[in-house]
Design a protein around this motif. Structure first.
Motif, short mmCIF file in Angstrom:
data_model
loop_
_atom_site.label_atom_id
_atom_site.label_comp_id
_atom_site.label_asym_id
_atom_site.label_seq_id
_atom_site.Cartn_x
_atom_site.Cartn_y
_atom_site.Cartn_z
N TYR A 1 0.85 -1.19 0.00
CA TYR A 1 0.00 0.00 0.00
C TYR A 1 0.89 1.25 0.00
O TYR A 1 0.62 2.22 -0.72
CB TYR A 1 -0.93 -0.03 1.21
N LEU B 1 1.00 4.40 -2.79
CA LEU B 1 0.95 5.83 -2.49
C LEU B 1 2.21 6.55 -2.98
O LEU B 1 2.13 7.62 -3.57
CB LEU B 1 0.78 6.05 -0.99
N GLY C 1 2.18 6.89 -6.68
CA GLY C 1 1.01 7.54 -7.22
C GLY C 1 0.04 6.62 -7.94
O GLY C 1 -0.75 7.06 -8.77
N ASP D 1 -3.27 4.21 -8.30
CA ASP D 1 -4.61 4.12 -7.72
C ASP D 1 -4.98 2.69 -7.38
O ASP D 1 -5.89 2.45 -6.60
CB ASP D 1 -5.66 4.68 -8.68
N ARG D 2 -4.30 1.74 -8.01
CA ARG D 2 -4.60 0.32 -7.84
C ARG D 2 -3.29 -0.44 -7.64
O ARG D 2 -2.28 -0.05 -8.18
CB ARG D 2 -5.32 -0.24 -9.06
N LYS E 1 -10.39 8.92 -1.54
CA LYS E 1 -9.46 8.22 -2.44
C LYS E 1 -8.59 7.23 -1.67
O LYS E 1 -8.34 6.11 -2.13
CB LYS E 1 -8.58 9.23 -3.18
N SER E 2 -8.11 7.61 -0.50
CA SER E 2 -7.28 6.72 0.30
C SER E 2 -8.04 5.45 0.67
O SER E 2 -7.51 4.33 0.57
CB SER E 2 -6.81 7.44 1.57
N GLN F 1 -10.63 4.20 -0.92
CA GLN F 1 -10.87 3.43 -2.15
C GLN F 1 -9.63 2.64 -2.54
O GLN F 1 -9.73 1.49 -3.00
CB GLN F 1 -11.32 4.37 -3.28
N MET F 2 -8.45 3.22 -2.36
CA MET F 2 -7.21 2.49 -2.63
C MET F 2 -7.07 1.30 -1.68
O MET F 2 -6.66 0.20 -2.08
CB MET F 2 -6.02 3.43 -2.52
N THR G 1 -9.22 -1.45 -2.95
CA THR G 1 -8.68 -2.16 -4.11
C THR G 1 -7.63 -3.18 -3.67
O THR G 1 -7.55 -4.27 -4.24
CB THR G 1 -8.08 -1.22 -5.17
#
Length: 187
Positions: free
Chosen positions: A91, A95, A98, A100-101, A163-164, A166-167, A170
């Protein structure tokens, strides 16, 4: 060159990755502490029969390095473990770079580490200790979520839109799909 982005705020594993060998905690170097503390956790104190172990090293040779630790556990009356898959480092990489998945192809570090983890929690790799469950240490980027703490229920629902978060989902979805693979569709 441009400076690397500053690391996010963590609960859990620091970034950059610690340059340690996590299986070291289970080797003879710490046997004195194991002999002192495991009985206090087990049959001479709290009477616990299960330990949550974090980190749970899954690299080459880690199973052999845990053998004496498992023997000490059994001697102390502790016969079950809850190993922790270290997803936080993957994870953190998402981050930092950059993304998203998570990358989940079979050769990706996440897929390789999860496969190794799976191999180390099989019954034959546990030296007579049983696995009660397993867990994931996945930490969120808290800086974007702290604003929801202590607010009403309606505001707290916004966490799922972050967004965090949601990541995070995933990453959990990738792990879920490996644990519960979908059967190939009939054609």
């Amino acid at each position: 060159g441009a400076a690397a982005p500053s690391p996010p705020l963590w609960v859990g594993e620091p970034y950059p990755h610690p340059q340690t060998q996590p299986w070291g905690y289970y080797t003879d170097s710490y046997s004195g502490m194991h002999q002192r503390d495991l009985p206090l956790i087990g049959n001479e104190g709290a009477a616990a029969d299960t330990l949550l172990l974090r980190p749970w090293p899954a690299g080459e040779g880690s199973a052999g390095k845990r053998a004496n630790f498992f023997t000490e556990m059994q001697f102390a009356g502790i016969c079950r473990v809850i190993p922790t898959f270290q997803a936080a480092k993957h994870y953190a990489d998402m981050l930092y770079h950059g993304f998203d998945r998570p990358k989940t192809d079979p050769s990706s570090p996440l897929a390789v580490d999860f496969s190794r983890f799976g191999a180390t929690v099989k019954a034959e790799a546990l030296s007579g200790i049983s696995m009660a469950a397993w867990t994931v240490d996945l930490s969120l980027d808290l800086s974007s979520l702290l604003r929801y703490v202590g607010e009403d229920c309606e505001s707290s629902r916004k966490v799922a839109q972050d967004k965090s978060f949601q990541m995070y989902m995933t990453m959990l979805s990738a792990i879920w799909s490996w644990v519960h693979p979908m059967p190939p569709s009939a054609s």
